[in-house]
Design a protein around this motif. Structure first.
Motif, PDB file in Angstrom:
ATOM      1  N   LEU A 230       4.227  11.288 -14.136  1.00  0.00           N
ATOM      2  CA  LEU A 230       4.391  11.290 -15.579  1.00  0.00           C
ATOM      3  C   LEU A 230       4.909   9.923 -15.909  1.00  0.00           C
ATOM      4  O   LEU A 230       4.963  10.110 -17.144  1.00  0.00           O
ATOM      5  N   VAL A 231       5.287   9.050 -15.360  1.00  0.00           N
ATOM      6  CA  VAL A 231       5.954   7.876 -15.547  1.00  0.00           C
ATOM      7  C   VAL A 231       5.102   7.239 -16.597  1.00  0.00           C
ATOM      8  O   VAL A 231       5.856   6.644 -17.723  1.00  0.00           O
TER       9      VAL A 231
ATOM     10  N   VAL B 197      12.615  -0.313  -2.817  1.00  0.00           N
ATOM     11  CA  VAL B 197      13.357  -0.883  -3.352  1.00  0.00           C
ATOM     12  C   VAL B 197      14.526   0.011  -3.457  1.00  0.00           C
ATOM     13  O   VAL B 197      14.519   1.269  -3.648  1.00  0.00           O
ATOM     14  N   CYS B 198      15.878  -0.528  -3.053  1.00  0.00           N
ATOM     15  CA  CYS B 198      16.915   0.137  -2.883  1.00  0.00           C
ATOM     16  C   CYS B 198      18.261  -0.840  -3.392  1.00  0.00           C
ATOM     17  O   CYS B 198      18.166  -1.837  -3.803  1.00  0.00           O
ATOM     18  N   GLY B 199      19.418   0.113  -3.491  1.00  0.00           N
ATOM     19  CA  GLY B 199      20.632  -0.723  -3.810  1.00  0.00           C
ATOM     20  C   GLY B 199      20.845  -2.023  -2.807  1.00  0.00           C
ATOM     21  O   GLY B 199      20.464  -1.600  -1.430  1.00  0.00           O
ATOM     22  N   ALA B 200      21.414  -3.067  -3.228  1.00  0.00           N
ATOM     23  CA  ALA B 200      21.393  -4.322  -2.404  1.00  0.00           C
ATOM     24  C   ALA B 200      22.191  -3.936  -1.312  1.00  0.00           C
ATOM     25  O   ALA B 200      22.058  -4.539  -0.142  1.00  0.00           O
TER      26      ALA B 200
ATOM     27  N   LEU C 248       8.197   1.826 -10.238  1.00  0.00           N
ATOM     28  CA  LEU C 248       7.540   2.950 -10.355  1.00  0.00           C
ATOM     29  C   LEU C 248       6.193   2.800 -11.218  1.00  0.00           C
ATOM     30  O   LEU C 248       5.238   3.361 -11.292  1.00  0.00           O
ATOM     31  N   ARG C 249       6.648   1.967 -12.362  1.00  0.00           N
ATOM     32  CA  ARG C 249       5.437   1.534 -13.264  1.00  0.00           C
ATOM     33  C   ARG C 249       4.212   0.868 -12.400  1.00  0.00           C
ATOM     34  O   ARG C 249       3.107   1.090 -12.749  1.00  0.00           O
TER      35      ARG C 249
ATOM     36  N   ASP D 158       0.697  -1.190   0.064  1.00  0.00           N
ATOM     37  CA  ASP D 158      -0.222  -0.013  -0.081  1.00  0.00           C
ATOM     38  C   ASP D 158       0.990   1.366   0.106  1.00  0.00           C
ATOM     39  O   ASP D 158       0.398   2.344   0.129  1.00  0.00           O
ATOM     40  N   ALA D 159       2.200   1.164  -0.132  1.00  0.00           N
ATOM     41  CA  ALA D 159       3.144   2.211  -0.174  1.00  0.00           C
ATOM     42  C   ALA D 159       4.490   1.462  -0.740  1.00  0.00           C
ATOM     43  O   ALA D 159       4.908   0.546  -0.510  1.00  0.00           O
ATOM     44  N   VAL D 160       4.924   2.688  -1.623  1.00  0.00           N
ATOM     45  CA  VAL D 160       6.249   2.130  -2.337  1.00  0.00           C
ATOM     46  C   VAL D 160       7.260   3.359  -2.223  1.00  0.00           C
ATOM     47  O   VAL D 160       6.965   4.390  -2.479  1.00  0.00           O
TER      48      VAL D 160
END
Length: 794
Positions: free
Chosen positions: A53-54, A257-260, A97-98, A37-39
């Motif tokens: 705008l994605v 979603v982040c760098g490992a 994002l998509r 419910d949140a990214v």
């Protein structure tokens, strides 16, 4: 009572490499399973408003954050006050994002704001500059938070490119710089890129999520790397603050979603205190920043471009991500089609055997699927029949897979960018990420306007088009030839140039006036020419006024000679662009007269190196005088005639002037041979004579083909030189004749051979051969014996 702990049971941290098809697919699969419910996504929060705008963007694109106010002359802010965050179709952050936009899920960027990172970068740049000015270079810092020296994401979130060796740094530092390299080594791989491809990028659909294992592995690696580097510590502190705020808002299923590398620092949220994180972020510098989307290219995503988080083959990754099945078959089929377009014979059987070889190599190497290495070897061995040169071009083109993304017109832009976009559309001049040659006929309004636009952009420091030398069929004043290539950095250059105006025309005019203020005389005449080409009528009066003042006060002949060519071109060709050139011609003729007066003193006493440079000035001035014509040209010719009679001229300049006069028909053959004879007389230094000859023959030696007497003089001079003097002048002669084209050298050689054969017949007494009798005696005795034996047999 203590503060209640946040419920992190619904927290899902997806540690990724910034660009990779397997990572992107895994993120999409994880999000569809989690249904967050949140990214939250690693990136600058200034771009939160741009996520809407994605759906209208076509990757590759990049987020661009830049300092909004850059005062004129602030070099540090201009060079360091911007940063990019690129996204490809196969970037996991792009998939996140998509997903969020398509499913109407709130999405935010959670990295340290660009307002802090860019302000810090500018401050460090200024500190380095001050240290350099003070004579203490010091050791520069590592660059901006979350950005490498080019303003792009940290390499340590993916395989570290160019990491320092273990000998250069300690083990903890090596672990921090190249965490994936450490994991690959533990798994028995000598290549971190290949290990990551095998365990993540080539995963099939339906396999378990790799993210828990990635986070555990990174936690183990971080435990051995020692204290976190200060920049990353601040970044991670801000990410945790954003994550806490999101959880407090009541979101129950949050995906990050982040760098490992950062995954353990966010997953184990309870291990970090709010107080410590707040302390890390206290007192950071801050600046006003604007963010927008800009088109990007695959070439700029490649690690070969210097991008720290780049991948070796973005075209291959795009192929893997977009092709539904049989990626190896389709890749080699595309390669075969490309080779056939190049005229190479490649059949379907080549493709079949190539696929078999690639798959067999993957099995032999224990890889789950054939990777780019295996496919490339199959391409070379089978489709190109073992010829690497045939395969190299095709492989490079396909591995990069150059493409440029696009952004909609609703994307935030500075007015200057909008004006350029409108002009590109009106003139049908599309920006493209590869070289394209453009030939313009200036008699056609649309093509002339294209050239004007390219000239104006060059005035603003936007080198979209670079003038190129016209080919043989495009000579004349009505033609312009350009080589076009659009680079993403040009958007930054446009933003920087926006302080000069809101349209390309007004900004270029303002920039021209600014450049003119501190320009030298040659720079002013060049700027005048640029203003004419760019049709900057607003700037031209001011530039010409400054030009007139400088021309009247500058007494340096080299400055005057350097200023003349562009001014003469402008005066000669101004009518092509509808410009009144009479004033330009007047100024040019005044400068030419002053050159005529000061030329003789200027060339007196020059050494050979200085004379060589001065010959170039004389050539350029001669061309300019010819363009101007009239009284100025006549005065220049008279000056050359007078100067050629001087005995004290440097050899190279004397030779060059005599060649100009000869080509103009002002010195007849007999007089020319007399002057050459004097230069090569026994009393002259051979080096001086060689310099005279080099100046005379500069550009073309065909005059020697058509004048046997002139060539004979040179031949006689060379034959008469003692050995030691011939050795001294030989390098100069080689340089002179080596500058000619092969056919020209062959014609000169044939003419010399013709002279050698003709000389005895013309005047046998003129040929005198000194014979060493003692050395000749054995040869004569042998010849006599042969002749005697021959008689006895007859």
């Amino acid at each position: 009572m203590g503060r209640p702990r946040l419920d992190t049971s619904g927290l899902h941290v997806l540690g990724v490499r910034h660009h990779g098809p397997g990572s992107a697919r895994a993120v999409r699969a994880a999000l569809e399973e989690i249904k967050p419910d949140a990214v939250l996504i690693e990136g600058p929060p200034e771009a939160d408003a741009l996520t809407a705008l994605v759906g209208e963007l076509e990757p590759p694109v990049a987020l661009l954050a830049y300092l909004t106010d850059i005062p004129a002359g602030d070099t540090a802010r201009a060079q360091e006050g911007w940063a990019f965050w690129p996204f490809a179709s196969f970037s996991p952050e792009w998939e996140a994002l998509r997903y969020a936009v398509a499913n109407d899920v709130p999405v935010r960027f959670c990295d340290l704001p660009a307002a802090h990172t860019l302000a810090e970068r500018v401050a460090e740049a200024e500190a380095r500059r001050e240290a350099a000015e003070a004579g203490d270079e010091g050791r520069p810092d590592d660059g901006a938070d979350g950005a490498d020296a080019a303003g792009e994401p940290d390499a340590q979130d993916g395989p570290a490119e160019g990491a320092e060796t273990e000998e250069a740094v300690g083990e903890p530092e090596r672990v921090r710089l190249d965490p994936l390299g450490v994991l690959a080594e533990a798994a028995g791989y000598d290549d971190a890129e290949r290990w990551w491809d095998d365990v993540v990028e080539q995963r099939g659909d339906g396999e378990p999520s790799p993210f828990p294992a990635i986070a555990d592995a990174m936690a183990a690696v971080r435990a051995e790397s020692g204290p976190e580097e200060a920049r990353n510590a601040r970044r991670e502190a801000y990410m945790r603050q954003t994550l806490r705020a999101t959880l407090k808002q009541g979101h129950e299923r949050v995906a990050v979603v982040c760098g490992a590398w950062h995954a353990p620092a966010l997953r184990d949220l309870a291990d970090y205190s709010i107080k410590d994180d707040t302390a890390l972020l206290k007192g950071l510098p801050k600046a006003k920043v604007t963010a927008t989307w800009v088109p990007w290219t695959h070439g700029r995503l490649a690690s070969a471009s210097g991008y720290g988080a780049g991948v070796s083959a973005p075209g291959w990754y795009h192929h893997l991500f977009t092709v539904a099945d049989r990626p190896v078959h389709r890749w080699l089929t595309d390669a075969a089609r490309m080779l056939r377009d190049e005229g190479q014979g490649v059949s379907s059987s080549h493709v079949i055997e190539g696929v078999r070889l690639a798959e067999s190599l993957a099995v032999l190497r224990g890889r789950p699927l054939a990777g780019l290495d295996e496919v490339s070897e199959a391409l070379t061995a089978v489709l190109c029949e073992g010829e690497p040169t045939r395969a190299a071009l095709v492989h490079h083109r396909m591995a990069i897979g150059e493409r440029m993304g696009s952004v909609p017109s609703s994307t935030p832009m500075v007015p200057l960018q909008r004006d350029l976009v409108a002009a590109q559309k009106r003139l049908r001049l599309k920006p493209e990420p590869f070289d394209r040659d453009l030939d313009l006929d200036l008699r056609k309004d649309n093509e002339r306007e294209r050239g004007v636009l390219l000239h104006r952009l060059r005035m603003l420091g936007v080198g979209w088009g670079v003038p190129r030398t016209p080919d043989g069929k495009h000579k004349g004043t009505f033609r312009e030839s350009w080589r076009l290539r659009w680079e993403p950095d040009m958007d930054v250059a446009l933003i920087e140039a926006s302080r000069w105006g809101t349209t390309v025309a007004s900004a270029a005019a303002a920039r021209a006036v600014d450049l003119a203020a501190d320009a030298t005389l040659p720079e002013l005449t060049s700027l005048t020419e640029q203003c004419l080409f760019a049709e900057l009528g607003e700037a031209l009066p001011r530039v010409l006024a400054l030009l007139t003042d400088r021309a009247a006060t500058d007494s340096d002949v080299t400055h005057l000679m350097g200023a003349l060519p562009p001014l003469a071109r402008s005066a000669r060709y101004g009518d092509v662009r509808g410009t009144d050139s009479e004033y330009l011609r007047t100024v040019a003729e005044q400068i030419l007269r002053r050159v005529c007066v000061g030329l003789a003193p200027a060339v007196h006493g020059l050494d050979d190196d200085a004379a060589e440079r001065f010959v170039t000035r004389i050539d350029e001035t001669h061309t300019a005088a010819t363009l101007l014509g009239g009284e100025g040209a006549a005065a220049w010719t008279a000056t050359l005639v007078t100067l050629a009679r001087r005995d004290t001229l440097p050899g190279r300049i004397a030779g060059r002037i005599n060649r100009m006069l000869s080509d103009a028909g002002l010195v007849d053959g007999d007089e020319l041979r007399r002057r050459l004879g004097l230069a090569m007389s026994p009393g002259s230094e051979p080096a001086t004579a060689a310099a005279w000859l080099e100046g005379f023959l500069q550009g073309s030696g065909l005059i020697l083909v058509h004048d046997d007497r002139l060539l004979g003089l040179i031949d006689t001079w060379l034959l008469g030189l003692p050995e030691e003097r011939f050795t001294v002048v030989l390098p100069l002669l080689r340089r002179t004749f080596g500058s000619f084209q092969g056919p020209e050298r062959r014609e000169i050689g044939a003419a010399a051979a013709r002279i050698g054969r003709a000389a005895p017949a013309a005047d046998p007494a003129a040929v005198r051969v000194d014979v060493d009798v003692e050395r000749a005696a054995p040869a004569l005795a042998t010849a006599l014996a042969i002749l005697t034996t021959g008689r006895s047999h007859t």
